[in-house]
Design an enzyme around this catalytic site. Structure first.
Site, mmCIF file in Angstrom:
data_model
loop_
_atom_site.group_PDB
_atom_site.id
_atom_site.type_symbol
_atom_site.label_atom_id
_atom_site.label_comp_id
_atom_site.label_asym_id
_atom_site.label_seq_id
_atom_site.Cartn_x
_atom_site.Cartn_y
_atom_site.Cartn_z
ATOM 1 N N CYS A 423 52.122 47.491 38.965
ATOM 2 C CA CYS A 423 51.113 48.077 38.215
ATOM 3 C C CYS A 423 51.726 49.589 37.729
ATOM 4 O O CYS A 423 52.084 49.694 36.634
ATOM 5 C CB CYS A 423 50.026 48.070 39.426
ATOM 6 N N HIS A 550 49.549 42.486 40.188
ATOM 7 C CA HIS A 550 49.743 42.662 41.917
ATOM 8 C C HIS A 550 50.281 41.516 42.553
ATOM 9 O O HIS A 550 49.329 40.610 43.118
ATOM 10 C CB HIS A 550 48.762 43.329 42.502
ATOM 11 N N GLU A 552 51.728 40.795 44.939
ATOM 12 C CA GLU A 552 51.845 40.730 46.394
ATOM 13 C C GLU A 552 50.423 40.234 47.144
ATOM 14 O O GLU A 552 50.428 39.600 48.197
ATOM 15 C CB GLU A 552 52.029 42.273 47.026
#
Length: 584
Positions: A423, A550, A552
């Site tokens: 990001c 993102h 994750e």
């Protein structure tokens, strides 16, 4: 029950997890672990988190506008919900896909249009005249709204299968006794009464401290906490005692006498090498048996199968080699600010038979100004950066520390250190290359310098400059991979597109794509329009990737994120051999 009386629908079973004495005991991990144990018994599980207080009283609609320093990370769901980090634990532990409706907040109940399921909040209903002139009160109107929300959301499947789950695990945030929790506790008391004892199981998490050199385990805090809970109309069926060391049998007996909970239902979660041991602890103490008995699920539940979970926990315990990862961010003072990132690194490292050794580097400590003001911190930050095998720059907002991130990205680029920018970390790469290679010395993001002559990162047209909550590009969006030979494509096993979660207001300025591409920077992924850049790679670099999304948030213990896995493989010199072995 199902199978009786012509196949009547099975009622929803609820497991409520509350906490006492102090906050931070690990109710979220406990609730997630309870879900894992029940799932291992063949039961389908869903989860709800009730947020009203953490760490200070708040009336927020969601976690989106809260500081990471106070609240930890904002976890983003597929539908764009910005929620408490505990929902990330639920998704990782249970491998489910939750929605914003699985997070109940005071703000949603009172003010915001909470959900298509409920249509209107309490105050909106009052304005519409739905209460027919009655006085709107906490009881029954707020408590009814909470109960209705729980019952409706609990029936929505989150595991990709049809039909409602068997058990809904509810975590009540905060600590019993907090004034902010009173309407929710009353609603849950009413819920427990309306669904009946066979359909409601209360687990109370409490602290058993050890005071003084004698080492005596003290039960009084838990006694008071249970007394407070019972005074509010809720009686625990199970006690989960948190402690540094295993609690003694005489401690359990004393707790049983004063808390009216049988000794067999008093469980202990002591400190463990990693949180993957917590479901195993609960299983070994018969938590599943107590819950199945309380909820009368004998006909549905099977013996627990936690073999893969056991292997995962033991594998991590036996790892001896590690890899140093430089985490260059803005919120390094509170590691929970990057909880999903650290979990994704853990998943990737374990897949490579490594322990993650994260070097937490405050980005501002890398800046030239820090050398004059805090020279020791500056020297330490650079020493940690240079001693790491890879560099990760995670997301963030605001201009503090940006120059330090730029310097970290430049160091990774020039010294060919594996780099992953997430990001903001991707935008930092664009800013650094614009300044260092294109010579655009004042190139910047409009977020940090609205007057920059070279806005290589711009505000998204659909964003709002007046309202911050839920106005970003949020949730799962599709990214199309343009270059089949790029590293990103190979890590995603040749997929033409990937669906990853987003949370951003700014994006790469498409007017600068030509100039940026001339530097060796390749934009290998974009959105469906082809104008919004999603993935960049740097030619002639072992691993230099930036992503606007993102990754994750979708990483799981047994299914690590492809890009995090690539970072660790590159950091340990295994990337090329891994890519050569892939078949797709």
């Amino acid at each position: 029950m199902e199978g009786e009386g012509g196949g009547a629908e099975r009622p929803m079973k609820y497991v409520l997890v509350t906490g006492g004495v102090v906050s931070g005991l690990g109710k979220g991990v406990t609730a997630s672990s309870v879900g894992v144990v029940l799932k291992s018994c063949g039961l389908r599980v869903t989860s709800i988190k009730i947020d009203f207080q953490q760490p200070d009283p708040y009336l927020n609609t969601d976690a989106g506008t809260m500081s990471p320093f106070e609240h930890g990370e904002v976890f983003v769901l597929d539908d764009g919900g910005e929620v408490d980090l505990d929902l990330g634990n639920y998704e990782r532990f249970l491998d489910v896909t939750l929605t914003r409706d699985n997070n109940i907040t005071t703000g949603k109940i009172y003010q915001a249009s909470p959900s298509p399921l409920l249509e209107f909040s309490v105050l909106e209903k009052e304005r519409k005249g739905d209460y027919l002139g009655k006085t709107v009160q906490v009881v029954p109107h707020i408590t009814d709204a909470v109960k209705n929300w729980i019952e409706l959301v609990a029936s929505v499947p989150v595991d990709g299968k049809e039909g409602a789950a068997d058990v809904c695990v509810i975590e009540l945030g905060g600590t019993v006794g907090d004034i902010e929790s009173m309407p929710f506790i009353e609603a849950l008391r009413q819920l427990s009464f309306s669904v009946g004892k066979e359909n409601f199981c209360l687990i109370h998490v409490s602290l058993v401290p050890v005071l003084g050199v004698v080492g005596e385990q003290k039960t009084k805090p838990t006694q008071h906490s249970v007394r407070e809970l019972r005074a509010l109309g809720l009686t625990p069926d199970l006690l989960v005692c948190r402690s540094s060391q295993p609690i003694q049998e005489n401690t359990k007996v004393k707790l049983s006498q004063f808390c009216h909970v049988s000794v067999s239902n008093i469980l202990n979660i002591h400190d463990v090498p990693n949180i993957w041991h917590v479901p195993l602890l609960l299983r070994s103490q018969g938590a599943h048996e107590a819950i199945v008995k309380q909820l009368n699920l004998f006909s549905k539940a099977t013996p627990p199968d936690l073999m893969s979970w056991t292997q995962m926990a033991e594998t991590y315990d036996n790892l001896t080699n590690s890899v140093k990862i430089a985490m260059v961010g803005k919120y390094t003072g509170l590691t929970d600010s990057y909880l999903s990132v650290t979990k994704a690194l853990l998943h990737a490292c374990v897949a490579c038979s490594l322990r993650p050794s994260i070097e937490w580097i405050a980005a501002s400590d890398l800046e030239d100004e820090s050398a004059a003001v805090t020279p020791e911190a500056h020297e330490l930050a650079w020493r940690m950066l240079k001693g790491s095998s890879c560099i990760l720059v995670p997301g963030g907002f605001g201009d503090r520390g940006v120059q330090g991130m730029v310097l970290a990205a430049k160091y990774a680029r020039e010294h060919k250190i594996p780099y992953l920018g997430i990001c903001l970390g991707m935008q930092i790469s664009v800013i650094e290359i614009s300044r260092s290679i294109l010579g655009l010395q004042r190139a910047n993001s409009e977020e940090f310098d609205p007057q920059t002559p070279d806005p290589v990162v711009i505000f998204m047209p659909e964003g709002s400059r007046t309202h911050m909550g839920s106005t970003m590009r949020l949730g799962t969006r599709r990214t199309f991979i343009k270059e089949p030979d790029c590293i990103t494509s190979k890590l995603y096993k040749g997929a033409a597109y990937v669906d990853e979660r987003h949370r951003h207001r700014y994006e790469v300025n498409p007017n600068y794509l030509g100039k940026l591409s001339s530097t060796g920077l390749e934009f290998v992924g974009n959105d469906e329009s082809g104008t919004r850049m999603e993935v960049l790679e740097l030619r002639d670099h072992p691993y230099y990737i930036g992503v606007q999304f993102h990754p994750e948030f979708k990483s799981r213990p047994a299914k690590p994120s492809a890009l995090f896995l690539g970072l660790i493989l590159a950091a340990t010199g295994q990337l090329q051999s891994y890519l050569d072995r892939l078949r797709f």
